[in-house]
Write an enzyme that holds these catalytic residues in place. Structure first.
Site, PDB file in Angstrom:
ATOM      1  N   THR A  41       0.840  -1.200   0.000  1.00 27.15           N
ATOM      2  CA  THR A  41       0.000   0.000   0.000  1.00 27.15           C
ATOM      3  C   THR A  41       0.872   1.245   0.000  1.00 27.15           C
ATOM      4  O   THR A  41       1.948   1.249   0.593  1.00 27.15           O
ATOM      5  CB  THR A  41      -0.906   0.011   1.238  1.00 27.15           C
ATOM      6  OG1 THR A  41      -1.641  -1.200   1.258  1.00 27.15           O
ATOM      7  CG2 THR A  41      -1.864   1.186   1.231  1.00 27.15           C
ATOM      8  N   THR A  44      -2.062   1.974   6.484  1.00 29.68           N
ATOM      9  CA  THR A  44      -1.545   0.809   5.761  1.00 29.68           C
ATOM     10  C   THR A  44      -1.423  -0.344   6.754  1.00 29.68           C
ATOM     11  O   THR A  44      -1.304  -0.115   7.956  1.00 29.68           O
ATOM     12  CB  THR A  44      -0.171   1.116   5.131  1.00 29.68           C
ATOM     13  OG1 THR A  44       0.347  -0.085   4.545  1.00 29.68           O
ATOM     14  CG2 THR A  44       0.827   1.625   6.149  1.00 29.68           C
ATOM     15  N   GLY A  45      -1.446  -1.558   6.234  1.00 28.03           N
ATOM     16  CA  GLY A  45      -1.305  -2.703   7.129  1.00 28.03           C
ATOM     17  C   GLY A  45      -2.299  -3.790   6.802  1.00 28.03           C
ATOM     18  O   GLY A  45      -2.699  -3.955   5.647  1.00 28.03           O
ATOM     19  N   HIS A  46      -2.723  -4.530   7.836  1.00 26.99           N
ATOM     20  CA  HIS A  46      -3.632  -5.658   7.616  1.00 26.99           C
ATOM     21  C   HIS A  46      -5.055  -5.131   7.460  1.00 26.99           C
ATOM     22  O   HIS A  46      -5.724  -4.765   8.432  1.00 26.99           O
ATOM     23  CB  HIS A  46      -3.531  -6.643   8.782  1.00 26.99           C
ATOM     24  CG  HIS A  46      -4.297  -7.894   8.524  1.00 26.99           C
ATOM     25  ND1 HIS A  46      -5.380  -8.279   9.283  1.00 26.99           N
ATOM     26  CD2 HIS A  46      -4.169  -8.822   7.553  1.00 26.99           C
ATOM     27  CE1 HIS A  46      -5.871  -9.410   8.790  1.00 26.99           C
ATOM     28  NE2 HIS A  46      -5.152  -9.767   7.757  1.00 26.99           N
ATOM     29  N   GLY A  47      -5.506  -5.078   6.202  1.00 26.22           N
ATOM     30  CA  GLY A  47      -6.737  -4.377   5.864  1.00 26.22           C
ATOM     31  C   GLY A  47      -7.981  -4.894   6.559  1.00 26.22           C
ATOM     32  O   GLY A  47      -8.860  -4.108   6.935  1.00 26.22           O
ATOM     33  N   GLY A  72     -10.466  -4.512   0.661  1.00 24.26           N
ATOM     34  CA  GLY A  72      -9.680  -4.208   1.851  1.00 24.26           C
ATOM     35  C   GLY A  72     -10.067  -2.873   2.453  1.00 24.26           C
ATOM     36  O   GLY A  72     -11.116  -2.304   2.135  1.00 24.26           O
ATOM     37  N   ASP A  73      -9.192  -2.366   3.311  1.00 22.55           N
ATOM     38  CA  ASP A  73      -9.492  -1.116   4.008  1.00 22.55           C
ATOM     39  C   ASP A  73      -9.303   0.114   3.142  1.00 22.55           C
ATOM     40  O   ASP A  73      -9.943   1.140   3.352  1.00 22.55           O
ATOM     41  CB  ASP A  73      -8.587  -0.980   5.235  1.00 22.55           C
ATOM     42  CG  ASP A  73      -7.117  -0.879   4.826  1.00 22.55           C
ATOM     43  OD1 ASP A  73      -6.608  -1.849   4.218  1.00 22.55           O
ATOM     44  OD2 ASP A  73      -6.491   0.164   5.076  1.00 22.55           O
ATOM     45  N   ARG A 130     -12.210  -9.671  -2.972  1.00 24.89           N
ATOM     46  CA  ARG A 130     -12.006  -9.182  -1.598  1.00 24.89           C
ATOM     47  C   ARG A 130     -11.781  -7.659  -1.609  1.00 24.89           C
ATOM     48  O   ARG A 130     -11.007  -7.140  -2.404  1.00 24.89           O
ATOM     49  CB  ARG A 130     -10.795  -9.879  -0.990  1.00 24.89           C
ATOM     50  CG  ARG A 130     -10.425  -9.403   0.424  1.00 24.89           C
ATOM     51  CD  ARG A 130      -9.271  -8.424   0.391  1.00 24.89           C
ATOM     52  NE  ARG A 130      -8.703  -8.199   1.729  1.00 24.89           N
ATOM     53  CZ  ARG A 130      -7.734  -7.327   1.997  1.00 24.89           C
ATOM     54  NH1 ARG A 130      -7.217  -6.608   1.020  1.00 24.89           N
ATOM     55  NH2 ARG A 130      -7.287  -7.161   3.217  1.00 24.89           N
TER      56      ARG A 130
END
Lengths: 141, 167
Positions: free
Chosen positions: A1, A53-56, A32-33, A30
């Site tokens: 990201t 950013t990171g684990h959505g 994401g965030d 899928r």
């Protein structure tokens, strides 16, 4: 990201941009965030601007950008607002995340609960940057 | 001077990725500043920074995006401005170079906030976006990342870009 946020020099107008390819091995379809307001980013001239950013899937469940906005509204500095929310997300729903923040007064905040986050900011002709916790380099624009 | 901040992703980034990330984020900041000097638009500046990183395979966005289970790229982007709190976002977008530019078109040229999938691509076509091939967008690192994902038994992913990136 990747993400970019900014505040102009006249009147404090702010912007948030975030873009991603998602996560390796995600199911087709899928989401994401990143495209979700309040998760992957948020912006309000009255409060601040954020890109995450990171684990959505964790970021969405925790509404990470909105939580950081709330911390700013409650008077936290941008650094603390970002770090508190990222740590809170990891503790509450798992996963790790990072965020970049500018407050309405132009203060910059960097926070992440992941081992690393690549970040850089420009202020007064100097670029500050880093990737590990507590690490900061600088170079002239 | 404007205040501009960028990030290039978070996670367990392998150490050999540090320098490409640094090179990319420093160039992104410089490009944003140059565009700001030309246009005085903080939106143009931030968009330019993201577009640069979308073009760089060192980042998980645009060219260099990671692959889904079918070996395909599906990209997402969000843009928001703070004066009127207008926003535009897209998800499930394929075969365009700059999803962030498409998100901005959604914000500026539709009454909506969020477009998805084939319809978002159709809108991109109407807005004059050029199509780019899978060969352009899909990097060898992204293929390796998906191979490793399958080899590891599809365990949850903890490393960044190529590599099993988090988004």
């Amino acid at each position: 990201t990747v993400g970019a946020i900014g505040m102009d020099r006249n009147g404090g107008h702010m912007v948030s941009c975030t873009s991603t390819g998602g996560i390796t091995g995600k199911m087709a379809g899928r989401v994401g965030d990143t495209p979700v307001l309040g998760a992957g980013g948020y912006c309000d001239n009255n409060v601040g601007t954020i890109s995450t950013t990171g684990h959505g899937d964790s970021i969405m469940r925790y509404c990470l950008a909105q939580r950081i906005m709330q911390n700013l509204e409650n008077g936290e500095t941008p650094d603390v607002a970002a770090q508190k929310a990222c740590d809170g997300m990891s503790a509450r729903v798992g996963g790790s995340a990072g965020a970049i923040v500018i407050s309405k007064s132009g203060e910059v905040g960097i926070g992440f609960s992941s081992p690393k986050m690549a970040w850089a900011y420009l202020k007064n002709g100097i670029i500050y940057y880093g990737i590990r916790k507590g690490e900061q380099f600088s170079v002239k624009l | 001077e404007p205040v501009i901040v960028v990030h290039g992703g978070a996670g367990n980034i392998p150490d050999n990725r540090d320098q490409p990330k640094f090179d990319g984020i420093l160039t992104a900041i410089r490009k944003a500043h140059a565009i700001y000097k030309q246009t005085s638009s903080i939106m143009d500046a931030c968009q330019a920074a993201v577009e640069y990183m979308e073009d760089e395979p060192a980042f998980n966005a645009g060219r260099g995006s990671v692959l889904n289970l079918k070996g395909e790229i599906e990209m997402e982007a969000l843009i928001m401005e703070g004066k009127d709190m207008k926003a535009g976002s897209v998800t499930g977008v394929r075969n365009i170079a700059h999803p962030i530019a498409l998100a901005r078109k959604v914000m500026e040229n539709t009454p909506h906030v969020f477009l998805m999938g084939a319809s978002a691509n159709e809108f991109a076509q109407k807005m004059g976006f050029e199509t780019v091939s899978d060969d352009y967008l899909i990097t060898s690192d992204a293929r390796t990342g998906l191979d490793n994902f399958f080899k590891s038994g599809s365990e949850p992913i903890t490393t960044e870009i190529g590599h099993g990136g988090v988004g």
